[in-house]
Design a protein around this motif. Structure first.
Motif, mmCIF file in Angstrom:
data_model
loop_
_atom_site.group_PDB
_atom_site.id
_atom_site.type_symbol
_atom_site.label_atom_id
_atom_site.label_comp_id
_atom_site.label_asym_id
_atom_site.label_seq_id
_atom_site.Cartn_x
_atom_site.Cartn_y
_atom_site.Cartn_z
ATOM 1 N N SER A 5 12.286 71.515 -21.652
ATOM 2 C CA SER A 5 10.830 71.444 -21.523
ATOM 3 C C SER A 5 10.270 70.036 -21.511
ATOM 4 O O SER A 5 9.052 69.851 -21.490
ATOM 5 C CB SER A 5 10.194 72.192 -22.701
ATOM 6 N N ALA A 6 11.127 69.026 -21.542
ATOM 7 C CA ALA A 6 10.642 67.673 -21.758
ATOM 8 C C ALA A 6 9.769 67.165 -20.611
ATOM 9 O O ALA A 6 10.088 67.323 -19.431
ATOM 10 C CB ALA A 6 11.810 66.718 -21.959
ATOM 11 N N PHE A 7 8.667 66.556 -20.967
ATOM 12 C CA PHE A 7 7.834 65.776 -20.050
ATOM 13 C C PHE A 7 8.091 64.329 -20.453
ATOM 14 O O PHE A 7 7.653 63.878 -21.515
ATOM 15 C CB PHE A 7 6.358 66.150 -20.214
ATOM 16 N N VAL A 8 8.828 63.616 -19.618
ATOM 17 C CA VAL A 8 9.304 62.275 -19.963
ATOM 18 C C VAL A 8 8.462 61.230 -19.240
ATOM 19 O O VAL A 8 8.382 61.229 -18.012
ATOM 20 C CB VAL A 8 10.788 62.102 -19.582
ATOM 21 N N ASP A 9 7.835 60.351 -20.004
ATOM 22 C CA ASP A 9 7.035 59.267 -19.427
ATOM 23 C C ASP A 9 7.863 57.993 -19.449
ATOM 24 O O ASP A 9 8.025 57.359 -20.496
ATOM 25 C CB ASP A 9 5.743 59.095 -20.230
ATOM 26 N N LEU A 10 8.411 57.626 -18.289
ATOM 27 C CA LEU A 10 9.251 56.438 -18.178
ATOM 28 C C LEU A 10 8.379 55.195 -18.057
ATOM 29 O O LEU A 10 7.480 55.125 -17.219
ATOM 30 C CB LEU A 10 10.159 56.516 -16.952
ATOM 31 N N GLY A 11 8.669 54.200 -18.881
ATOM 32 C CA GLY A 11 7.880 52.969 -18.829
ATOM 33 C C GLY A 11 6.425 53.239 -19.132
ATOM 34 O O GLY A 11 5.539 52.643 -18.524
ATOM 35 N N GLY A 12 6.174 54.123 -20.092
ATOM 36 C CA GLY A 12 4.816 54.610 -20.360
ATOM 37 C C GLY A 12 3.989 53.763 -21.294
ATOM 38 O O GLY A 12 3.047 54.284 -21.904
ATOM 39 N N GLY A 13 4.334 52.489 -21.447
ATOM 40 C CA GLY A 13 3.524 51.613 -22.290
ATOM 41 C C GLY A 13 3.521 52.081 -23.736
ATOM 42 O O GLY A 13 4.559 52.424 -24.297
ATOM 43 N N VAL A 14 2.349 52.112 -24.342
ATOM 44 C CA VAL A 14 2.248 52.502 -25.752
ATOM 45 C C VAL A 14 1.767 53.939 -25.907
ATOM 46 O O VAL A 14 1.253 54.326 -26.947
ATOM 47 C CB VAL A 14 1.345 51.527 -26.538
ATOM 48 N N GLY A 15 1.910 54.740 -24.850
ATOM 49 C CA GLY A 15 1.735 56.175 -24.997
ATOM 50 C C GLY A 15 0.389 56.763 -24.636
ATOM 51 O O GLY A 15 0.153 57.956 -24.853
ATOM 52 N N GLN A 16 -0.505 55.960 -24.029
ATOM 53 C CA GLN A 16 -1.832 56.504 -23.739
ATOM 54 C C GLN A 16 -1.774 57.673 -22.770
ATOM 55 O O GLN A 16 -2.523 58.650 -22.916
ATOM 56 C CB GLN A 16 -2.745 55.411 -23.157
ATOM 57 N N THR A 17 -0.901 57.581 -21.757
ATOM 58 C CA THR A 17 -0.822 58.653 -20.760
ATOM 59 C C THR A 17 -0.393 59.964 -21.407
ATOM 60 O O THR A 17 -0.952 61.032 -21.115
ATOM 61 C CB THR A 17 0.157 58.270 -19.638
ATOM 62 N N LEU A 18 0.588 59.924 -22.291
ATOM 63 C CA LEU A 18 1.026 61.139 -22.963
ATOM 64 C C LEU A 18 -0.056 61.684 -23.892
ATOM 65 O O LEU A 18 -0.243 62.903 -23.993
ATOM 66 C CB LEU A 18 2.306 60.870 -23.755
ATOM 67 N N GLN A 19 -0.771 60.799 -24.554
ATOM 68 C CA GLN A 19 -1.866 61.249 -25.416
ATOM 69 C C GLN A 19 -2.953 61.935 -24.591
ATOM 70 O O GLN A 19 -3.470 62.998 -24.969
ATOM 71 C CB GLN A 19 -2.451 60.052 -26.178
ATOM 72 N N ASP A 20 -3.278 61.356 -23.447
ATOM 73 C CA ASP A 20 -4.279 61.959 -22.563
ATOM 74 C C ASP A 20 -3.799 63.303 -22.022
ATOM 75 O O ASP A 20 -4.565 64.266 -21.940
ATOM 76 C CB ASP A 20 -4.598 61.013 -21.399
ATOM 77 N N PHE A 21 -2.525 63.362 -21.642
ATOM 78 C CA PHE A 21 -1.957 64.598 -21.118
ATOM 79 C C PHE A 21 -1.991 65.700 -22.178
ATOM 80 O O PHE A 21 -2.321 66.859 -21.894
ATOM 81 C CB PHE A 21 -0.518 64.351 -20.656
#
Length: 403
Positions: free
Chosen positions: A235-251
């Motif tokens: 089930s992993a949604f992997v954010d490669l090179g995702g900085g400090v995580g803002q994109t995952l937090q928004d998602f």
């Protein structure tokens, strides 16, 4: 001949005026038409200016505006202008914020006023306007800090670099305009991590800018492609090179029904910064040190997400990154999601072309057209399943699968 040129300019101005009036009327009824009004207003300005006026704007005004804004940030002019409810202030009051020379501050404030970054309310007296109030906020001033400190030296030296290479397209991420200008042997990212203020400005500005643009989740059918048929053991949604995580937090906020793993992969120093910021404390986002030039450790993920990653690298390095991800994908289930610019083949948006120059200056890389994206993706044995965009000048979302 002169009369013909004058008549042609008058006709162009008349046409532009008509378009501004039409777009203005449309805007009165539909606020979404504002962008069309801005475009037609720019066309009117371009039509009304003489070629010499246009030349002077480019060689005098634009460089001056850029350096004045950077100095103004250091002098805290925008913060000072908005203090005390935006009450008008003298150059002496502006100078007091940093102990600067009032004579120097006077030169910066009046330049900023001439460029609409401050409102001049009398001789030597200034107050804030809408742009001032924006630039008084650290996350927006960060854009000026990052873009100036990272790129201006490269821009200044780029003509010399290109003459030195007999005008070859830069393709080495460690031997390009940035290295030439900064006498730096490594990648621009190495330089960035060695300059903490600029590094922090980069992450703050990039995330803040994206809040003003369409989110990728607004363009892409997330529920259909990612949530439905989700395998909890893959089930992993992997954010490669995702900085400090803002994109995952928004998602996580935008798609709460996505109950799978959220994994942030970054280099050690960036993961360290994310940890210091409290990312991952609630265990919803997993932090994983990973270099995307090495084999992908999470196999069969639902999605491998890359936002503004591939535009950082020339084609050769992009193929290495994509191949490592491809090797970890489960055909028919996994997908790569690339959030990046997709340039128009004709009449490309100025935002995209400006970014293309920035990427050439910083990383010997580029923005890509739809055709160029297809060529790059297919050279890795992958296939573009769809390209999703919204409005001009924004990032698109490219969905990539194994054929």
């Amino acid at each position: 001949m002169a009369d013909q040129e004058t008549k042609a300019q008058q006709d162009r101005i008349a046409k532009a005026l008509s378009q501004v009036a039409a777009d203005g009327s449309k805007f009165q009824k539909d606020p979404e038409a504002r962008k069309e009004l801005v475009a037609s207003a720019r066309e009117l300005l371009d039509a009304a200016e003489t070629p010499v006026e246009s030349l002077l704007w480019h060689i005098w005004a634009l460089p001056t505006r850029t350096v004045a804004a950077r100095i103004a940030v250091d002098l805290k002019l925008f913060e000072t202008a908005t203090s005390n409810n935006g009450s008008p202030k003298t150059n002496e009051q502006f100078a007091a914020a940093t102990g600067a020379s009032p004579s120097l501050v006077k030169r910066i404030t009046r330049t900023c006023a001439s460029m609409n970054m401050l409102d001049e309310q009398g001789p030597g007296i200034y107050g804030p306007n809408a742009l001032t109030k924006l630039l008084a906020q650290p996350q927006y001033a960060a854009g000026i800090i990052f873009c100036f400190d990272t790129t201006q030296n490269s821009f200044a030296q780029m003509p010399g670099y290109l003459r030195n290479t007999k005008f070859q397209n830069p393709e080495s991420p460690v031997d390009g305009p940035f290295q030439f200008a900064n006498k730096h042997n490594g990648h621009a990212f190495t330089w960035l991590t060695a300059h903490p203020e600029v590094f922090a400005a980069f992450h703050g500005y990039v995330h803040t800018l994206r809040t003003h643009r369409p989110a990728w989740t607004e363009m892409y059918p997330v529920k259909e492609r990612l949530v439905e048929d989700l395998k909890m053991d893959a089930s992993a949604f992997v954010d490669l090179g995702g900085g400090v995580g803002q994109t995952l937090q928004d998602f996580n906020k935008a798609v709460p029904e996505y109950t799978g793993r959220l994994v942030l992969q970054e280099l050690g120093e960036v993961i360290g910064a994310a940890t210091a910021m409290g990312v991952g404390e609630d265990k919803r986002i997993e932090l994983q040190v990973h270099d995307f030039f090495t084999p992908q450790p999470i196999r069969g993920a639902r999605a491998y997400f890359m936002r503004s990653v591939l535009h950082d690298w020339p084609d050769e390095q992009c193929r290495q990154i994509l191949t490592h991800v491809k090797d970890a994908m489960e055909p028919g289930y996994s997908r790569i999601l690339i959030s990046d610019c997709v340039l128009a083949d004709e009449k490309a948006a100025w935002q995209h072309m400006a970014l293309d120059f920035y990427m050439m200056a910083q990383a010997s890389s580029q923005e890509r057209t739809e055709t160029e994206w297809h060529v790059l993706i297919e050279s890795c044995g992958l296939k573009i399943a769809g390209i999703y965009t919204k409005d001009q000048g924004n990032e698109g979302l490219i969905e990539v699968v194994i054929p």
